[in-house]
Design an enzyme around this catalytic site. Structure first.
Site, short mmCIF file in Angstrom:
data_model
loop_
_atom_site.label_atom_id
_atom_site.label_comp_id
_atom_site.label_asym_id
_atom_site.label_seq_id
_atom_site.Cartn_x
_atom_site.Cartn_y
_atom_site.Cartn_z
CG ASP A 102 -13.35 -26.63 -7.20
OD1 ASP A 102 -12.25 -26.48 -7.75
OD2 ASP A 102 -13.52 -27.22 -6.12
CE LYS A 103 -19.72 -26.75 -15.34
NZ LYS A 103 -19.83 -27.82 -16.36
#
Length: 241
Positions: A102-103
């Site tokens: 994920d970011k």
């Protein structure tokens, strides 16, 4: 066998675009099997040595690149900031990520051009361990540990057993998974009434992040490649990295 075009091979090794490597060849800087070549379209026989400015190049059949992903980057080609922006100098056109982070997640992200290796590393049948450092809002409990070890039921589906461990601080834990489902770590702790504040992948199978700073990337060493191939049963079938 006819072999691979020289310009494509050099571009695949990360030495520049096809036009840029063509200039290297036409400038007389490349030798194949000990002979100077000036035709970018010539074909390199399998097993032939390739030199640039007198230095031998490692002609890779497959590329495996290890990135220490920092937070703030997405594992995508179409959105940004993209992790591919951190792979300057590598053959990004052909590299695919082994799973996604994920970011806001940091840590180990592997890229490869080897489709079968990617499949085996991500398919739960091969049970390749993925180890994470997790900071939690609430302390983990023995009940959490037992639930994960038995195989947590998440949205009606039982997950593979997972190992949860911690030291003196139960809000700082390590979680080892044998599969990689969508937002799995965050969803597992949410199902136990907890929330992940920080997440970092520390290891994928035999690979770790030792000596690799955030934002840095490098090719796997031959020893790491061999260990990775053995971990998924490819050693001896397709062991040339």
């Amino acid at each position: 066998m006819r072999g691979e075009r020289l310009d494509r091979l050099l571009a695949r090794l990360g030495l520049g675009s096809r036009k840029e490597v063509a200039r290297l060849v036409r400038g007389g800087r490349v030798r194949v099997a000990g002979e100077e070549v000036r035709d970018p379209g010539c074909h390199v026989p399998p097993g032939a040595t390739v030199e640039l400015d007198g230095k031998p190049l490692r002609v890779r059949r497959h590329h495996h690149v290890l990135l220490h992903k920092p937070a703030g980057y997405v594992t995508s080609r179409t959105e940004g900031p993209s992790v591919y922006a951190l792979l300057e100098g590598f053959p990004t056109r052909d590299l695919s990520p082994v799973g996604r982070l994920d970011k806001d997640t940091e840590g180990l992200l592997l890229f490869t051009t080897h489709g079968e290796l990617l499949h085996r590393l991500t398919h739960p049948r091969h049970k390749v361990a993925k180890r994470y450092l997790v900071h939690l809002l609430h302390p983990a409990t023995e009940a959490d540990r037992q639930a994960f070890a038995e195989g947590l039921v998440l949205e009606g589906e039982r997950l593979l057993p997972a190992l949860l461990a911690w030291g003196e601080d139960p809000t700082r834990v390590e979680l080892t998974l044998l599969e990689g489902r969508f937002h799995q770590v965050k969803r597992m702790f949410a199902a136990r009434g907890n929330r992940v504040l920080y997440l970092k992948r520390l290891a994928l199978g035999p690979l770790g992040l030792e000596g690799l700073a955030r934002g840095e990337a490098r090719y796997l060493t031959p020893e790491e490649e061999a260990a990775l191939y053995r971990a998924v049963g490819l050693w001896g079938e397709d062991a040339q990295g």
